[in-house]
Design a protein around this motif. Structure first.
Motif, mmCIF file in Angstrom:
data_model
loop_
_atom_site.group_PDB
_atom_site.id
_atom_site.type_symbol
_atom_site.label_atom_id
_atom_site.label_comp_id
_atom_site.label_asym_id
_atom_site.label_seq_id
_atom_site.Cartn_x
_atom_site.Cartn_y
_atom_site.Cartn_z
ATOM 1 N N LEU A 59 26.285 1.933 24.809
ATOM 2 C CA LEU A 59 27.573 2.067 25.475
ATOM 3 C C LEU A 59 28.694 2.340 24.474
ATOM 4 O O LEU A 59 29.702 2.959 24.822
ATOM 5 C CB LEU A 59 27.903 0.819 26.293
ATOM 6 C CG LEU A 59 28.094 -0.466 25.491
ATOM 7 C CD1 LEU A 59 29.542 -0.918 25.592
ATOM 8 C CD2 LEU A 59 27.168 -1.526 26.036
ATOM 9 N N PHE A 60 28.525 1.915 23.223
ATOM 10 C CA PHE A 60 29.544 2.166 22.205
ATOM 11 C C PHE A 60 29.627 3.643 21.834
ATOM 12 O O PHE A 60 30.600 4.083 21.231
ATOM 13 C CB PHE A 60 29.283 1.335 20.944
ATOM 14 C CG PHE A 60 29.394 -0.141 21.166
ATOM 15 C CD1 PHE A 60 30.574 -0.710 21.626
ATOM 16 C CD2 PHE A 60 28.304 -0.971 20.934
ATOM 17 C CE1 PHE A 60 30.675 -2.080 21.823
ATOM 18 C CE2 PHE A 60 28.398 -2.337 21.133
ATOM 19 C CZ PHE A 60 29.592 -2.888 21.585
ATOM 20 N N PHE A 61 28.619 4.400 22.208
ATOM 21 C CA PHE A 61 28.576 5.821 21.875
ATOM 22 C C PHE A 61 28.825 6.706 23.091
ATOM 23 O O PHE A 61 28.787 7.924 22.992
ATOM 24 C CB PHE A 61 27.219 6.164 21.236
ATOM 25 C CG PHE A 61 26.953 5.365 19.997
ATOM 26 C CD1 PHE A 61 27.446 5.780 18.772
ATOM 27 C CD2 PHE A 61 26.234 4.174 20.052
ATOM 28 C CE1 PHE A 61 27.224 5.028 17.629
ATOM 29 C CE2 PHE A 61 26.001 3.419 18.920
ATOM 30 C CZ PHE A 61 26.497 3.849 17.695
ATOM 31 N N ALA A 62 29.089 6.088 24.224
ATOM 32 C CA ALA A 62 29.214 6.824 25.486
ATOM 33 C C ALA A 62 30.398 7.783 25.514
ATOM 34 O O ALA A 62 30.317 8.849 26.118
ATOM 35 C CB ALA A 62 29.313 5.842 26.653
ATOM 36 N N ASN A 63 31.494 7.428 24.873
ATOM 37 C CA ASN A 63 32.700 8.260 24.948
ATOM 38 C C ASN A 63 32.812 9.275 23.826
ATOM 39 O O ASN A 63 33.740 10.078 23.824
ATOM 40 C CB ASN A 63 33.951 7.372 24.961
ATOM 41 C CG ASN A 63 34.024 6.533 26.214
ATOM 42 O OD1 ASN A 63 33.549 6.935 27.265
ATOM 43 N ND2 ASN A 63 34.597 5.350 26.088
ATOM 44 N N GLY A 64 31.918 9.247 22.891
ATOM 45 C CA GLY A 64 32.017 10.148 21.748
ATOM 46 C C GLY A 64 31.035 11.292 21.815
ATOM 47 O O GLY A 64 30.107 11.301 22.611
ATOM 48 N N SER A 65 31.263 12.240 20.964
ATOM 49 C CA SER A 65 30.358 13.373 20.839
ATOM 50 C C SER A 65 29.192 12.962 19.947
ATOM 51 O O SER A 65 29.395 12.556 18.800
ATOM 52 C CB SER A 65 31.095 14.556 20.213
ATOM 53 O OG SER A 65 30.186 15.488 19.684
ATOM 54 N N ALA A 95 37.361 3.403 12.284
ATOM 55 C CA ALA A 95 36.385 3.920 13.244
ATOM 56 C C ALA A 95 35.943 2.850 14.238
ATOM 57 O O ALA A 95 35.599 3.165 15.376
ATOM 58 C CB ALA A 95 35.170 4.487 12.507
ATOM 59 N N HIS A 96 35.963 1.580 13.834
ATOM 60 C CA HIS A 96 35.465 0.514 14.696
ATOM 61 C C HIS A 96 36.582 -0.388 15.227
ATOM 62 O O HIS A 96 36.307 -1.373 15.908
ATOM 63 C CB HIS A 96 34.404 -0.302 13.948
ATOM 64 C CG HIS A 96 33.237 0.541 13.558
ATOM 65 N ND1 HIS A 96 33.157 1.185 12.349
ATOM 66 C CD2 HIS A 96 32.124 0.897 14.241
ATOM 67 C CE1 HIS A 96 32.030 1.892 12.301
ATOM 68 N NE2 HIS A 96 31.386 1.730 13.429
ATOM 69 N N SER A 97 37.816 -0.031 14.930
ATOM 70 C CA SER A 97 38.960 -0.809 15.383
ATOM 71 C C SER A 97 39.018 -0.860 16.909
ATOM 72 O O SER A 97 38.854 0.153 17.584
ATOM 73 C CB SER A 97 40.257 -0.192 14.842
ATOM 74 O OG SER A 97 41.371 -0.906 15.305
ATOM 75 N N GLY A 98 39.225 -2.055 17.436
ATOM 76 C CA GLY A 98 39.326 -2.232 18.879
ATOM 77 C C GLY A 98 37.993 -2.300 19.591
ATOM 78 O O GLY A 98 37.951 -2.471 20.809
ATOM 79 N N MET A 99 36.904 -2.181 18.869
ATOM 80 C CA MET A 99 35.581 -2.263 19.493
ATOM 81 C C MET A 99 35.097 -3.707 19.575
ATOM 82 O O MET A 99 34.205 -4.011 20.364
ATOM 83 C CB MET A 99 34.568 -1.402 18.722
ATOM 84 C CG MET A 99 34.888 0.081 18.778
ATOM 85 S SD MET A 99 33.738 1.084 17.802
ATOM 86 C CE MET A 99 32.319 1.100 18.898
ATOM 87 N N ILE A 141 33.111 -3.513 9.658
ATOM 88 C CA ILE A 141 32.743 -3.056 11.010
ATOM 89 C C ILE A 141 32.822 -4.193 12.034
ATOM 90 O O ILE A 141 33.427 -4.045 13.093
ATOM 91 C CB ILE A 141 31.327 -2.442 10.975
ATOM 92 C CG1 ILE A 141 31.328 -1.174 10.119
ATOM 93 C CG2 ILE A 141 30.819 -2.153 12.385
ATOM 94 C CD1 ILE A 141 29.962 -0.617 9.796
ATOM 95 N N VAL A 142 32.225 -5.326 11.712
ATOM 96 C CA VAL A 142 32.173 -6.451 12.645
ATOM 97 C C VAL A 142 33.553 -7.111 12.733
ATOM 98 O O VAL A 142 34.203 -7.347 11.732
ATOM 99 C CB VAL A 142 31.109 -7.481 12.199
ATOM 100 C CG1 VAL A 142 31.174 -8.738 13.034
ATOM 101 C CG2 VAL A 142 29.720 -6.857 12.273
ATOM 102 N N GLY A 143 33.976 -7.340 13.976
ATOM 103 C CA GLY A 143 35.242 -8.036 14.221
ATOM 104 C C GLY A 143 36.481 -7.179 14.163
ATOM 105 O O GLY A 143 37.601 -7.690 14.183
#
Length: 144
Positions: A59-65, A95-99, A141-143
């Protein structure tokens, strides 16, 4: 005094010759052990395939190309392995901000990455080195 200087020089040269030398590690040795750019492209493709099939994190890759993700992963692999590439993507923090990724998400990625490395037969030593390089990125990446 004239006899002491040549003798000291001879002793110093002998000590240098007898000292154990550090092995010379080629800067691109990891890159080459991955099979150069072709091997890295195969690894990036296999990794993206694993990620897309992983219900824990796809799901983390659903919105990207996915083509863009594959390209950036290949660039990153090439750059961190000592290859001739420059990573042009955002920093890991950006790249991982807000995830709000947690360790379990990162662990799932690492498991998928390990499966991809096995699928394209990355040598065990290269796998250990790549795993360590990615693990070093965990705090970025984490947090975020």
């Amino acid at each position: 005094m004239k006899k002491i200087v040549p003798m000291l020089c001879a002793v110093a040269l002998a000590a240098c010759a007898a000292a154990p030398q550090k092995p010379v590690v080629q800067k691109d040795a990891l890159y080459l052990s991955l099979g150069g750019q072709a091997g890295i492209d195969r690894l990036a493709e296999a990794t993206v395939r694993e990620l897309l099939n992983d219900l824990r994190i796809n799901l983390f890759f659903a919105n990207g190309s996915m083509a863009e993700s594959r390209r950036l992963l290949a660039e990153q692999l090439c750059a961190i392995s000592g290859g001739p590439c420059t990573y042009t993507g955002r920093s890991m923090e950006e790249a991982h901000s807000g995830m709000y990724l947690v360790d379990a998400d990162f662990d799932a990625f690492m498991q998928d990455f390990a499966a991809a490395m096995n699928a394209v037969t990355v040598p065990a030593d290269a796998q250990r080195r790549l795993t360590a390089l990615f693990e070093a990125m965990r705090p970025q990446i984490v947090g975020q």
